[in-house]
Design a protein around this motif. Structure first.
Motif, PDB file in Angstrom:
ATOM      1  N   PHE A  21       0.858  -1.186   0.000  1.00 38.33           N
ATOM      2  CA  PHE A  21       0.000   0.000   0.000  1.00 38.33           C
ATOM      3  C   PHE A  21       0.895   1.237   0.000  1.00 38.33           C
ATOM      4  N   PHE A  22       0.675   2.141  -0.946  1.00 36.92           N
ATOM      5  CA  PHE A  22       1.436   3.388  -1.031  1.00 36.92           C
ATOM      6  C   PHE A  22       0.468   4.566  -1.126  1.00 36.92           C
ATOM      7  N   HIS A  23       0.699   5.590  -0.313  1.00 32.26           N
ATOM      8  CA  HIS A  23      -0.018   6.859  -0.469  1.00 32.26           C
ATOM      9  C   HIS A  23       1.038   7.879  -0.866  1.00 32.26           C
ATOM     10  N   ILE A  89      -1.694   3.790  -4.341  1.00 35.47           N
ATOM     11  CA  ILE A  89      -1.351   2.642  -5.188  1.00 35.47           C
ATOM     12  C   ILE A  89      -1.378   1.387  -4.324  1.00 35.47           C
ATOM     13  N   ILE A  90      -2.046   0.358  -4.810  1.00 39.07           N
ATOM     14  CA  ILE A  90      -2.039  -0.930  -4.104  1.00 39.07           C
ATOM     15  C   ILE A  90      -1.548  -1.998  -5.075  1.00 39.07           C
ATOM     16  N   TRP A  91      -0.447  -2.654  -4.701  1.00 44.63           N
ATOM     17  CA  TRP A  91       0.052  -3.785  -5.474  1.00 44.63           C
ATOM     18  C   TRP A  91      -0.576  -5.046  -4.888  1.00 44.63           C
ATOM     19  N   VAL A  92      -1.160  -5.860  -5.732  1.00 46.37           N
ATOM     20  CA  VAL A  92      -1.983  -6.983  -5.282  1.00 46.37           C
ATOM     21  C   VAL A  92      -1.375  -8.309  -5.743  1.00 46.37           C
ATOM     22  N   ASN A  93      -1.087  -9.169  -4.780  1.00 48.75           N
ATOM     23  CA  ASN A  93      -0.555 -10.498  -5.078  1.00 48.75           C
ATOM     24  C   ASN A  93      -1.706 -11.433  -5.450  1.00 48.75           C
ATOM     25  N   SER A  94      -1.687 -11.942  -6.676  1.00 44.96           N
ATOM     26  CA  SER A  94      -2.766 -12.821  -7.134  1.00 44.96           C
ATOM     27  C   SER A  94      -2.895 -14.061  -6.260  1.00 44.96           C
ATOM     28  N   SER A  95      -1.759 -14.592  -5.807  1.00 45.21           N
ATOM     29  CA  SER A  95      -1.781 -15.818  -4.993  1.00 45.21           C
ATOM     30  C   SER A  95      -2.552 -15.599  -3.700  1.00 45.21           C
ATOM     31  N   LEU A 136      -8.131   0.896   6.008  1.00 44.22           N
ATOM     32  CA  LEU A 136      -7.042   0.068   5.503  1.00 44.22           C
ATOM     33  C   LEU A 136      -5.711   0.814   5.585  1.00 44.22           C
ATOM     34  N   GLU A 137      -5.718   2.080   5.211  1.00 39.42           N
ATOM     35  CA  GLU A 137      -4.485   2.872   5.274  1.00 39.42           C
ATOM     36  C   GLU A 137      -3.982   3.005   6.702  1.00 39.42           C
ATOM     37  N   GLU A 138      -4.903   3.258   7.640  1.00 38.30           N
ATOM     38  CA  GLU A 138      -4.516   3.381   9.052  1.00 38.30           C
ATOM     39  C   GLU A 138      -3.973   2.060   9.580  1.00 38.30           C
ATOM     40  N   ALA A 139      -4.608   0.952   9.227  1.00 34.46           N
ATOM     41  CA  ALA A 139      -4.153  -0.358   9.692  1.00 34.46           C
ATOM     42  C   ALA A 139      -2.804  -0.717   9.086  1.00 34.46           C
ATOM     43  N   TYR A 140      -2.581  -0.302   7.840  1.00 36.22           N
ATOM     44  CA  TYR A 140      -1.332  -0.615   7.161  1.00 36.22           C
ATOM     45  C   TYR A 140      -0.151   0.080   7.838  1.00 36.22           C
ATOM     46  N   SER A 147      -2.333  -5.934  14.033  1.00 33.33           N
ATOM     47  CA  SER A 147      -2.450  -5.029  12.882  1.00 33.33           C
ATOM     48  C   SER A 147      -2.324  -5.767  11.554  1.00 33.33           C
ATOM     49  N   TYR A 148      -1.479  -6.817  11.527  1.00 32.97           N
ATOM     50  CA  TYR A 148      -1.318  -7.583  10.282  1.00 32.97           C
ATOM     51  C   TYR A 148      -2.615  -8.292   9.903  1.00 32.97           C
ATOM     52  N   ILE A 149      -3.249  -8.900  10.883  1.00 32.78           N
ATOM     53  CA  ILE A 149      -4.514  -9.593  10.636  1.00 32.78           C
ATOM     54  C   ILE A 149      -5.589  -8.591  10.223  1.00 32.78           C
ATOM     55  N   LEU A 150      -5.635  -7.457  10.905  1.00 37.95           N
ATOM     56  CA  LEU A 150      -6.651  -6.446  10.619  1.00 37.95           C
ATOM     57  C   LEU A 150      -6.486  -5.872   9.222  1.00 37.95           C
ATOM     58  N   ARG A 151      -5.260  -5.566   8.837  1.00 42.86           N
ATOM     59  CA  ARG A 151      -5.061  -4.965   7.509  1.00 42.86           C
ATOM     60  C   ARG A 151      -5.405  -5.954   6.397  1.00 42.86           C
ATOM     61  N   ASN A 152      -5.095  -7.226   6.588  1.00 40.99           N
ATOM     62  CA  ASN A 152      -5.461  -8.214   5.576  1.00 40.99           C
ATOM     63  C   ASN A 152      -6.971  -8.386   5.482  1.00 40.99           C
ATOM     64  N   ALA A 153      -7.624  -8.354   6.648  1.00 37.58           N
ATOM     65  CA  ALA A 153      -9.088  -8.469   6.664  1.00 37.58           C
ATOM     66  C   ALA A 153      -9.728  -7.267   5.968  1.00 37.58           C
ATOM     67  N   LEU A 154      -9.208  -6.076   6.233  1.00 38.32           N
ATOM     68  CA  LEU A 154      -9.737  -4.867   5.600  1.00 38.32           C
ATOM     69  C   LEU A 154      -9.454  -4.856   4.101  1.00 38.32           C
ATOM     70  N   PHE A 155      -8.298  -5.375   3.726  1.00 35.39           N
ATOM     71  CA  PHE A 155      -7.974  -5.437   2.307  1.00 35.39           C
ATOM     72  C   PHE A 155      -8.930  -6.374   1.570  1.00 35.39           C
ATOM     73  N   LEU A 156      -9.225  -7.522   2.167  1.00 34.18           N
ATOM     74  CA  LEU A 156     -10.177  -8.449   1.541  1.00 34.18           C
ATOM     75  C   LEU A 156     -11.570  -7.820   1.458  1.00 34.18           C
ATOM     76  N   GLN A 157     -11.954  -7.079   2.506  1.00 28.35           N
ATOM     77  CA  GLN A 157     -13.238  -6.370   2.470  1.00 28.35           C
ATOM     78  C   GLN A 157     -13.239  -5.340   1.339  1.00 28.35           C
ATOM     79  N   PHE A 158     -12.138  -4.615   1.197  1.00 32.81           N
ATOM     80  CA  PHE A 158     -12.001  -3.630   0.131  1.00 32.81           C
ATOM     81  C   PHE A 158     -12.145  -4.296  -1.235  1.00 32.81           C
TER      82      PHE A 158
END
Length: 287
Positions: A21-23, A89-95, A136-140, A147-158
């Motif tokens: 995640f980049f701002h 900018i969000i780089w997304v890992n397909s895996s 998501l930005e705040e969690a990142y 925080s790692y679990i929360l940011r991944n959960a928020l990313f999936l929600q996004f």
């Protein structure tokens, strides 16, 4: 946060993290070359005067526009140096998204549909999406417990919301600030569907009833590439993908349309900095 421009050298490499995640905010002009990624990419445009080129289409961006750039799509931003260019900018890992494919809910669908429909823009101002993006930005940025679990959960929600909105977006034909030459679009489709076949300029111009000089001029104007360079880059990208899937270097050379093995090795080394065998030995170590 890391600046994307400081790690743009990895644009042809691999993303080992689940997502990045980049701002970013730039007050001076920056120039990007046409490039591609081995991962998917989301751009949330916030401010500035920017036109984004993706596979022959030019998107004149408005604040809160979202662009979905599929892996291996050739793209670049054209930036007016007189303004401040701000974006997420969000780089997304397909895996990572494939690992979370539950009940046939494939979160990569939005990228696949964007590539299939040749339409990368999502123009909506959703309060729900903006709220999740802010969280998501705040969690990142956080290092608190969980925080790692929360940011991944928020990313999936996004990503769930992105897919819902993209799949329900039916008004893209009404947008007037997208430049696109339909004839060149058909040429691009033909090239990408026939990379393993003969693709000389003479053959392509004959198939589409165009003067080859007119075709070369329009193609370069629309994509930023000569036809030869575009075809070669796409073939190398295809070879990259084939080798990742377990094909031998020789098989990849043949299946991606290179007629000469030594030319393939030279082109691959020029594009990736290493021969195919050395490149993937290094990749295996990183894995």
């Amino acid at each position: 946060m890391k600046k994307e421009k400081n790690i743009i050298r990895n644009r042809k490499g691999y993303l080992n993290e689940d997502f990045l995640f980049f701002h970013l905010k730039d007050k001076k002009g920056i120039k990007f070359e046409f490039h591609y990624h081995d991962f998917n990419k989301i751009i949330i445009f916030l401010s500035g005067n920017v036109t984004y080129l993706i596979e022959g289409k030019a998107y004149k961006l408005k604040p809160r526009d979202i662009l979905l750039v599929s892996s291996n799509d050739i793209h670049k931003a054209i930036i007016d140096p007189n303004g401040t260019y701000e974006r997420i900018i969000i780089w997304v890992n397909s895996s990572f998204l494939q690992e979370n494919n539950i009940n046939q809910c494939n979160l990569l669908t939005c990228f696949k549909e964007a590539s299939k429909k040749k339409f990368n823009l999502l123009r909506l101002n959703s309060e729900i999406l903006n709220s999740v993006l802010h969280q998501l930005e705040e969690a990142y940025k956080s290092s608190e417990f969980g925080s790692y679990i929360l940011r991944n959960a928020l990313f999936l929600q996004f990503m769930v919301y992105i897919n819902r909105m993209f799949l329900g977006n039916e008004n893209h034909k009404e947008l007037s600030d997208i430049e696109y030459d339909k004839n060149i679009g058909r040429v691009l489709d033909y090239i990408n569907e026939n990379l393993n076949k003969e693709l000389s300029i003479d053959n392509i111009s004959s198939k589409f009833y165009m003067s080859k000089y007119y075709l070369m001029h329009k193609f370069k104007k629309q994509t930023g590439y000569t036809i030869h360079n575009y075809i070669q880059n796409k073939r190398l990208i295809m070879a990259n993908s084939l080798i990742k899937k377990g094909k031998s270097v020789t098989e990849a050379c043949v299946e991606c349309g290179f007629g000469d093995y030594s030319n393939f090795i030279r082109a691959f080394k020029k594009m990736f900095g290493l021969s195919p065998k050395k490149y993937y030995k290094r990749f295996d170590k990183l894995e």
